[in-house]
Design an enzyme around this catalytic site. Structure first.
Site, PDB file in Angstrom:
ATOM      1  N   ASP A  28      47.936  36.441  23.728  1.00 25.17           N
ATOM      2  CA  ASP A  28      48.409  37.188  24.905  1.00 25.17           C
ATOM      3  C   ASP A  28      49.793  36.765  25.401  1.00 25.17           C
ATOM      4  O   ASP A  28      50.553  37.610  25.850  1.00 25.17           O
ATOM      5  CB  ASP A  28      47.396  37.046  26.050  1.00 25.17           C
ATOM      6  CG  ASP A  28      47.622  38.065  27.163  1.00 25.17           C
ATOM      7  OD1 ASP A  28      47.899  39.236  26.848  1.00 25.17           O
ATOM      8  OD2 ASP A  28      47.537  37.699  28.347  1.00 25.17           O
ATOM      9  N   ARG A  82      35.365  41.880  29.929  1.00 23.20           N
ATOM     10  CA  ARG A  82      36.115  40.831  29.220  1.00 23.20           C
ATOM     11  C   ARG A  82      35.215  39.726  28.679  1.00 23.20           C
ATOM     12  O   ARG A  82      34.133  39.481  29.200  1.00 23.20           O
ATOM     13  CB  ARG A  82      37.114  40.185  30.189  1.00 23.20           C
ATOM     14  CG  ARG A  82      38.144  41.136  30.779  1.00 23.20           C
ATOM     15  CD  ARG A  82      39.203  41.472  29.782  1.00 23.20           C
ATOM     16  NE  ARG A  82      40.208  42.386  30.314  1.00 23.20           N
ATOM     17  CZ  ARG A  82      41.518  42.273  30.057  1.00 23.20           C
ATOM     18  NH1 ARG A  82      41.974  41.308  29.293  1.00 23.20           N
ATOM     19  NH2 ARG A  82      42.364  43.151  30.551  1.00 23.20           N
ATOM     20  N   CYS A 125      46.221  47.415  23.961  1.00 21.67           N
ATOM     21  CA  CYS A 125      46.761  48.160  22.812  1.00 21.67           C
ATOM     22  C   CYS A 125      46.479  47.412  21.515  1.00 21.67           C
ATOM     23  O   CYS A 125      47.153  47.616  20.515  1.00 21.67           O
ATOM     24  CB  CYS A 125      48.257  48.379  22.963  1.00 21.67           C
ATOM     25  SG  CYS A 125      48.661  49.650  24.159  1.00 21.67           S
ATOM     26  N   GLY A 126      45.490  46.528  21.537  1.00 27.46           N
ATOM     27  CA  GLY A 126      45.072  45.867  20.295  1.00 27.46           C
ATOM     28  C   GLY A 126      45.794  44.565  20.024  1.00 27.46           C
ATOM     29  O   GLY A 126      45.903  44.159  18.872  1.00 27.46           O
ATOM     30  N   TYR A 182      38.736  38.588  40.038  1.00 30.22           N
ATOM     31  CA  TYR A 182      38.733  39.093  38.663  1.00 30.22           C
ATOM     32  C   TYR A 182      40.012  38.768  37.881  1.00 30.22           C
ATOM     33  O   TYR A 182      41.122  39.003  38.358  1.00 30.22           O
ATOM     34  CB  TYR A 182      38.550  40.624  38.665  1.00 30.22           C
ATOM     35  CG  TYR A 182      37.987  41.135  37.350  1.00 30.22           C
ATOM     36  CD1 TYR A 182      36.607  41.185  37.139  1.00 30.22           C
ATOM     37  CD2 TYR A 182      38.808  41.531  36.312  1.00 30.22           C
ATOM     38  CE1 TYR A 182      36.080  41.625  35.936  1.00 30.22           C
ATOM     39  CE2 TYR A 182      38.282  41.976  35.105  1.00 30.22           C
ATOM     40  CZ  TYR A 182      36.922  42.019  34.926  1.00 30.22           C
ATOM     41  OH  TYR A 182      36.391  42.451  33.723  1.00 30.22           O
ATOM     42  N   GLY A 183      39.852  38.288  36.658  1.00 31.56           N
ATOM     43  CA  GLY A 183      40.917  38.168  35.653  1.00 31.56           C
ATOM     44  C   GLY A 183      42.257  37.710  36.182  1.00 31.56           C
ATOM     45  O   GLY A 183      42.364  36.720  36.916  1.00 31.56           O
ATOM     46  N   HIS A 203      54.910  38.447  27.086  1.00 31.59           N
ATOM     47  CA  HIS A 203      53.556  38.993  26.932  1.00 31.59           C
ATOM     48  C   HIS A 203      53.361  39.282  25.441  1.00 31.59           C
ATOM     49  O   HIS A 203      53.383  40.437  25.012  1.00 31.59           O
ATOM     50  CB  HIS A 203      53.472  40.279  27.769  1.00 31.59           C
ATOM     51  CG  HIS A 203      52.096  40.800  27.968  1.00 31.59           C
ATOM     52  ND1 HIS A 203      51.836  42.109  28.300  1.00 31.59           N
ATOM     53  CD2 HIS A 203      50.890  40.201  27.892  1.00 31.59           C
ATOM     54  CE1 HIS A 203      50.540  42.286  28.428  1.00 31.59           C
ATOM     55  NE2 HIS A 203      49.939  41.147  28.178  1.00 31.59           N
ATOM     56  N   LYS A 213      48.700  35.511  34.183  1.00 30.99           N
ATOM     57  CA  LYS A 213      49.810  36.438  34.421  1.00 30.99           C
ATOM     58  C   LYS A 213      50.756  35.896  35.504  1.00 30.99           C
ATOM     59  O   LYS A 213      51.964  36.076  35.427  1.00 30.99           O
ATOM     60  CB  LYS A 213      49.268  37.810  34.833  1.00 30.99           C
ATOM     61  CG  LYS A 213      48.267  38.399  33.843  1.00 30.99           C
ATOM     62  CD  LYS A 213      48.862  38.589  32.474  1.00 30.99           C
ATOM     63  CE  LYS A 213      47.922  39.350  31.555  1.00 30.99           C
ATOM     64  NZ  LYS A 213      48.451  39.458  30.192  1.00 30.99           N
ATOM     65  N   SER A 219      48.915  46.022  27.778  1.00 31.47           N
ATOM     66  CA  SER A 219      47.508  45.626  27.857  1.00 31.47           C
ATOM     67  C   SER A 219      46.628  46.666  27.152  1.00 31.47           C
ATOM     68  O   SER A 219      46.869  47.872  27.285  1.00 31.47           O
ATOM     69  CB  SER A 219      47.086  45.531  29.317  1.00 31.47           C
ATOM     70  OG  SER A 219      48.015  44.749  30.028  1.00 31.47           O
ATOM     71  N   ASN A 256      37.077  47.703  31.229  1.00 29.31           N
ATOM     72  CA  ASN A 256      37.898  46.483  31.279  1.00 29.31           C
ATOM     73  C   ASN A 256      37.006  45.231  31.280  1.00 29.31           C
ATOM     74  O   ASN A 256      37.396  44.187  31.785  1.00 29.31           O
ATOM     75  CB  ASN A 256      38.814  46.498  32.517  1.00 29.31           C
ATOM     76  CG  ASN A 256      39.884  45.408  32.455  1.00 29.31           C
ATOM     77  OD1 ASN A 256      40.424  45.105  31.387  1.00 29.31           O
ATOM     78  ND2 ASN A 256      40.194  44.805  33.600  1.00 29.31           N
ATOM     79  N   ARG A 305      43.215  44.216  37.215  1.00 24.73           N
ATOM     80  CA  ARG A 305      44.392  43.772  37.960  1.00 24.73           C
ATOM     81  C   ARG A 305      44.817  44.864  38.939  1.00 24.73           C
ATOM     82  O   ARG A 305      44.702  46.049  38.646  1.00 24.73           O
ATOM     83  CB  ARG A 305      45.559  43.498  36.998  1.00 24.73           C
ATOM     84  CG  ARG A 305      45.412  42.207  36.204  1.00 24.73           C
ATOM     85  CD  ARG A 305      46.628  41.945  35.347  1.00 24.73           C
ATOM     86  NE  ARG A 305      46.730  42.858  34.237  1.00 24.73           N
ATOM     87  CZ  ARG A 305      47.510  43.922  34.199  1.00 24.73           C
ATOM     88  NH1 ARG A 305      48.300  44.209  35.216  1.00 24.73           N
ATOM     89  NH2 ARG A 305      47.535  44.703  33.143  1.00 24.73           N
TER      90      ARG A 305
HETATM   91  C1  OXD Z   1      46.288  42.102  30.477  1.00 25.18           C
HETATM   92  C2  OXD Z   1      45.469  40.948  30.085  1.00 25.18           C
HETATM   93  O1  OXD Z   1      45.903  42.881  31.367  1.00 25.18           O
HETATM   94  O2  OXD Z   1      45.845  40.250  29.139  1.00 25.18           O
HETATM   95  O3  OXD Z   1      47.363  42.266  29.871  1.00 25.18           O
HETATM   96  O4  OXD Z   1      44.449  40.682  30.744  1.00 25.18           O
HETATM   97 MN    MN Z   2      47.812  40.709  28.514  1.00 30.07          MN
END
Ligand code: OXD
Ligand code: MN
Length: 591
Positions: free
Chosen positions: A287, A379, A264-265, A211-212, A240, A220, A262, A377, A72
């Site tokens: 998420d 995915r 952090c598990g 991307y994402g 979130h 998001k 983002s 990153n 991002r």
């Molecule tokens: C983030 C995601 O970046 O969920 O928080 O992709």
């Molecule tokens: Mn996220």
């Protein structure tokens, strides 16, 4: 197959965008299998996707992005409101006019030589009073196949979008093709990337990245930035947060929502496999949570998404068995390594990399070269319905009742393993005070401590001070408020070693939270909240209560001083309750 006919507001809008972007063709996506297969055939032909070995990973694909389009881009993300103050001090702001003047020329003719896909999607269980509709127009077939996993797309949703208001999302990779020009595997335009949100008109315009979160605009952009704006106006919460159900040995179930920055598990906790005998955890979402008050005053949560867009590196049978189960088939892998037998690999998947591995850059993998097999990153996109620990109510239109909210961040010191807020106001303060070390989910320096209130810093679609106020306003007669907790799995000792094993052992913390809700666990008061009473909190072997529950008054005092400075950013938009809580905690730390 005949294309589904559009009508009403959707037809008009599609025609408008078609006129502006001038694609060669327009295709409406309705979730049919035929269409999906056709898209994958195209992606394979274009070189965007490689089919994985169907014996190892049926109906799954690998994609490698342009190396300049891997995360991002927060510095290119804008909230465009008439008044700058409504975007607040933590967002990049442009006026809607200025931004439209900037993006319109970019979008003009930007889909030449490409197909424009119209993707109507539903966020939340279809038919739920809490669900909302959006439509993403995109010129990226890779985005479409990801959206088919991440959101609910059916013919009924297309029809609903013809008759109801919807969030308008326009996306382009920003690389028109002239006649005869050969396409690249991952078209994008990093130089001109911009992701612009218009909450007052419920629009998103995203240009230049495939991307994402930059490109899957349901996630998001819609479900957090625009939804948080809607939630503020309509009295609900767009967060979130993961959602999980915890069942105790007596068979009683409670649902919890948890918010972490983002990487952090979050996905690991959402899919946790209990190591505690008799305790069970089940996943609703990993998420995003949308939470609404029902007539009985309960806070009900739905997962607006339909799939997981999880961080691959570090995910393994040991760290997250249920995620590994989720991505066995029907999945897309982006920026991971490729094995000689047509399967995927990333750092941490197994202890040693397989022979003959190819990295996400398409090069032979050389151990110790400093060039990882997978981008940090990287995915996986996988249907959440494939999660082995899926909760039976995951798709319930009425959502699940939330009894506890958990905040957390990645901190090496000061912040204890778990603490409980003594009041709703203190809990909101926990959220506002969240800090974490930065990760690879966003472009920029990794490992720097930054304020990330409610893990919403990159995702709050309005003034963060007003967002704190919105949270405080949830405390009102008739609302059964959940209890609020704060966790930190990442404390380290003087030698730099983690003092908490994490993963499955985190279940002990969830069990303590559950028992607190049942009034069945003892806590002791500290200046920063309630922590478990030592004799009643069962620790795993080799861990030390004192290391997990440090009381570093000086450290906390400097946290509070730093927070005072941070809060000053919000000026008169900081609700008085936050300043009062800060003063009370500071006073308790000095007494
Ligand atoms: C983030 C995601 O970046 O969920 O928080 O992709
Ligand atoms: Mn996220």
């Amino acid at each position: 197959m005949a294309q589904i006919e559009l009508s009403g507001g959707l037809k008009k809008w599609v025609e408008e965008i078609q006129k502006l972007t001038q694609p060669d063709a327009v295709e409406v996506i309705d979730g049919s299998k035929d269409q999906e297969e056709k898209l994958y055939r195209l992606l394979v032909k274009n070189g965007t996707c490689v089919p994985l070995n169907p014996k190892k990973r049926p109906n799954s694909y690998l994609s490698w992005s342009n190396p300049d389009d891997v995360a991002r881009v927060e510095d290119r993300t804008f909230i465009c409101t008439e008044n700058k103050i409504d975007a607040g001090p933590t967002n990049n702001w442009l006026s809607p006019k200025e931004c439209k003047d900037r993006v319109t020329p970019l979008f003009s003719g930007c889909m030449r030589g490409r197909t424009m896909y119209v993707v109507p999607y539903c966020m939340g269980p279809i038919g739920s009073p809490y669900a909302r509709i959006g439509v993403e127009i995109t010129d990226s077939p890779y985005v479409v196949v990801n959206m088919l996993i991440m959101t609910r797309i059916t013919k009924e949703v297309v029809q609903a979008a013809c008759t109801q208001p919807f969030v308008q999302c326009v996306h382009s990779v920003g690389m028109p093709l002239s006649p005869g020009q050969k396409d690249v595997c991952w078209p994008c335009n990093p130089k001109d990337t911009i992701i612009a949100h218009f909450p007052e008109t419920m629009e998103v315009w995203s240009y230049g990245s495939g991307y994402g979160g930059n490109a899957l605009l349901s996630k998001k952009c819609h479900a957090l930035r625009l939804a948080s704006w809607m939630a503020k106006d309509q009295g609900w919460l767009a967060e979130h947060m993961l959602i999980l159900g915890v069942t105790n040995p007596e068979g009683k179930k409670r649902y919890m929502a948890a918010s972490f920055p983002s990487q952090c598990g979050k996905t690991n906790l959402a899919m946790i496999e209990s190591k505690l005998p008799g305790w069970k955890a089940e996943c609703v979402g990993d998420d995003i949570a949308w939470m609404f008050w029902n007539k009985a005053g309960e806070l009900r949560a739905v997962n607006p998404e339909f799939g997981c867009f999880g961080v691959a590196p570090g995910t393994s049978e040991k760290t997250n068995k249920n995620a590994i189960g989720t991505l066995q088939k029907n999945s897309i892998f982006t920026n991971v390594g490729l094995t000689t037998d047509g399967d995927i690999w990333w750092e941490g998947l197994t202890d040693t990399p397989p022979e003959g591995l190819t990295t996400w850059r398409g090069e032979p993998y050389v151990a110790g070269s400093g060039k990882p097999a997978a981008h940090p990153n990287a995915r996986f996109t996988a249907p959440i319905s494939q999660c082995p620990s899926l909760d039976s109510a995951w798709n319930d239109p009425q959502g699940v009742p939330i009894s506890a909210i958990i905040f957390g961040g990645r901190r090496q010191s000061i912040v204890p393993l778990i603490r409980e807020a003594a009041s709703w106001r203190q809990g909101v303060f926990y959220g506002a005070a969240m800090t974490s070390e930065t990760t690879a989910a966003a472009k920029g320096v990794v490992g720097k401590v930054r304020h990330d209130p409610f893990a919403m810093l990159p995702f709050c679609g309005y003034n963060m001070g007003d967002y704190f106020r919105h949270w405080l306003s949830m405390e009102k007669p008739g609302h059964h408020l959940p209890a609020i907790f704060y966790v930190n799995w990442f404390l380290k000792d003087a030698a730099g070693k983690f003092v908490w094993p994490g993963f499955g052992e985190n279940m002990r913390v969830l069990a303590w939270i559950f028992n607190r809700l049942e009034k069945a666990a003892q806590a002791v008061q500290t200046p920063v909240g309630l922590i478990p009473e030592q004799s009643t909190f069962e620790l795993p072997q080799g861990t030390d209560y004192k290391a997990l529950f440090p009381m570093d008054r000086e450290g906390w005092k400097s946290e509070m001083a730093d927070l005072r400075e941070y809060f000053a950013l919000f000026g008169e938009h900081l609700p008085p309750g936050m300043a009062a809580e800060l003063n009370e905690i500071s006073k308790a730390l000095s007494s």
